[in-house]
Design an enzyme around this catalytic site. Structure first.
Site, short mmCIF file in Angstrom:
data_model
loop_
_atom_site.label_atom_id
_atom_site.label_comp_id
_atom_site.label_asym_id
_atom_site.label_seq_id
_atom_site.Cartn_x
_atom_site.Cartn_y
_atom_site.Cartn_z
CB THR A 35 -0.93 -0.11 1.24
OG1 THR A 35 0.05 -0.15 2.33
CG2 THR A 35 -1.77 -1.26 1.30
CB THR A 136 0.00 0.91 19.00
OG1 THR A 136 0.04 2.34 19.74
CG2 THR A 136 -1.30 0.39 19.01
CG ASP A 137 1.89 3.84 23.40
OD1 ASP A 137 1.38 3.79 22.34
OD2 ASP A 137 2.53 4.60 23.90
CE1 TYR A 162 -2.76 1.97 14.23
CE2 TYR A 162 -2.42 3.57 16.07
CZ TYR A 162 -1.74 2.33 15.28
OH TYR A 162 -0.93 1.63 15.85
#
Length: 352
Positions: A35, A136-137, A162
Site C-alpha cells: 500500500t 501499539t500503546d 486506529y
C-alpha cells in the site's frame, strides 16, 4: 529460524528485516501488500540476501496467505502489517477495520491451520512455532496523572478508529491462544521514530517541512506527551521477544523518553539549525493548528517487564536517536524525495 514478517516493507517491518538479515542467521519471508506506506526501497540493503524472500500479498487474501504458509513453512510469524496513521483513520476508518481486524483474523486462521498441520507432520516444529503480534500503546487510551505508566495489565480504552482497530486485533490474537491454543506473543510499543519513516508522521514531516521552509503544524498547544522509541531499538526488542518470549505473554516496549510534541519539534529545529544553518530560526516556522478530534494527552510505557525477563533495554537516548534520524534524512534525500513525488510507487507498480 525462517520468519514470516507481514508488513515488512513498512517503517518498523523494514527495520526488523534489516536487523534479522544483517545481525542474525535467521531467514525472512516478507509479506506486504505494498500500500502507500510500503516501500521496498527501505530494504535495498538486504534484498539480495539469499535469506530474504519477498511475497506481495494482502493479509486479507485467505487463499494466497495459506499458499504462502504452505510454500515457505515458517517457524514463526511476526505480524506488523497494519494501517497505522491516526489522522487517516479519522478521515476513512474502513481500511483500518479491514486490514487491522479482518486481516489479522485471516492471518490467524491461516497460522492456526498451518500450525495444526505441523502437529500431525512435524510435532517438534509445531511446538517451537510462534505467532508474534506487534501492536501499539494507543490501545490503552491516555493516562491520567503525570506519574502513571502503561503496564501489561492496563485496561484497554482506545480513543481513535486506529487504536480501536488495533485493540480489536489484540483481543483476537489472545482469543486464538485461549480458545485454540495457538502459541502467541503480543507486544505493545510506544511511538517509533528513525530512518525510513514515512513522511506523514510527526518527526519526518517536521524535518522535511523545515528544510523546505514550510510551516511546522503542531496540534493544539503541543503539550501532548509521547514516549519515543528509536526504531532500531524496537527491532532488537521484537526479535528478542519472538525468539525468547514466553508463549501467551504480553511485553510493553518503550524508550524511556517522554516528550511533549512541542518539545520534540523545538529540539528538531535546534538540531537542524546546528546541522543546516538557516538565516531564519527554524522555530519561527512552528504553527499551532486546531487539535485532532479525540486526541490523547499522554502515553508512557512501563517497559520493566521486558527488561527484567528478557534483558532488553533501549540503546539510544532521545537525543542520540534524534540526531541519527535527522542526519539520515539529510544524507538520504533521494529516498524521501521519491516518496514525496510518488515515484517510489510508480516504478514499483510498473515493474510488477
Amino acid at each position: 529460524m525462517n520468519i514470516l514478517v507481514t508488513g515488512g516493507a513498512g517503517f518498523i517491518g523494514s527495520a526488523v528485516i534489516r536487523y534479522l538479515i544483517e545481525q542474525t542467521e535467521h531467514s525472512v519471508v516478507n509479506v506486504d501488500a505494498l500500500t502507500y506506506a510500503g516501500n521496498l526501497e527501505s530494504l535495498t540493503a538486504v534484498e539480495n540476501s539469499d535469506r530474504y524472500t519477498f511475497e506481495q500479498a494482502d493479509i486479507g487474501d485467505a487463499g494466497t496467505i495459506a499458499a504462502i504458509f504452505d510454500r515457505h513453512q515458517p517457524d514463526a510469524v511476526m505480524h506488523l502489517a497494519a494501517e497505522s496513521h491516526v489522522d487517516r483513520s479519522i478521515d476513512g476508518p474502513a481500511a483500518f477495520i479491514q486490514t487491522n481486524i479482518v486481516g489479522t483474523y485471516t492471518l490467524l486462521e491461516a497460522a492456526r491451520h498451518y500450525w495444526k498441520s505441523l502437529q500431525a507432520s512435524a510435532p517438534e516444529k509445531a511446538a517451537a512455532f510462534r505467532f508474534h503480534h506487534i501492536s501499539t500503546d494507543e490501545v490503552y487510551g491516555d493516562l491520567e496523572g503525570p506519574e502513571d505508566l502503561f503496564t501489561e495489565e492496563t485496561p484497554y480504552a482506545p480513543s481513535s478508529p486506529y487504536s480501536a482497530s488495533k485493540a480489536s486485533s489484540d483481543h483476537l490474537v489472545r482469543a486464538w491462544h485461549r480458545t485454540y491454543g495457538l502459541p502467541v506473543l503480543v507486544t505493545n510499543c510506544s511511538n517509533n521514530y528513525g530512518p525510513y519513516h514515512f513522511p506523514e508522521k510527526l518527526i519526518p514531516l517536521m524535518i522535511l517541512n523545515a528544510l523546505a521552509g514550510k510551516p511546522l503544524p503542531v496540534y493544539g498547544n503541543g503539550q501532548q506527551v509521547r514516549d519515543w522509541l528509536y526504531v532500531e531499538d524496537h527491532a532488537r526488542a521484537l526479535v528478542k521477544v519472538v525468539t525468547e518470549g514466553v508463549v501467551g505473554e504480553t511485553y510493553n516496549i518503550g524508550g524511556h523518553n517522554e516528550k511533549a510534541n512541542l518539545e520534540v519539534v523545538e529540539t528538531l529545529c535546534d538540531l537542524l539549525q546546528e546541522l543546516v544553518p538557516a538565516e531564519h530560526s527554524y522555530r519561527d516556522l512552528i504553527t499551532f493548528v486546531q487539535d485532532r478530534p479525540g486526541h490523547d494527552l499522554r502515553y508512557a510505557i512501563d517497559a520493566s517487564k521486558i527488561e527484567r525477563e528478557l534483558g532488553w533495554s533501549p540503546e539510544e537516548t532521545f537525543e542520540t536517536g534524534l540526531r541519527k534520524t535527522v542526519q539520515w534524512y539529510l544524507e538520504n534525500c533521494s529516498w524521501w524525495q521519491r516518496v514525496q513525488d510518488g515515484s517510489y510507487q510508480g516504478e514499483r507498480l510498473g515493474s510488477l
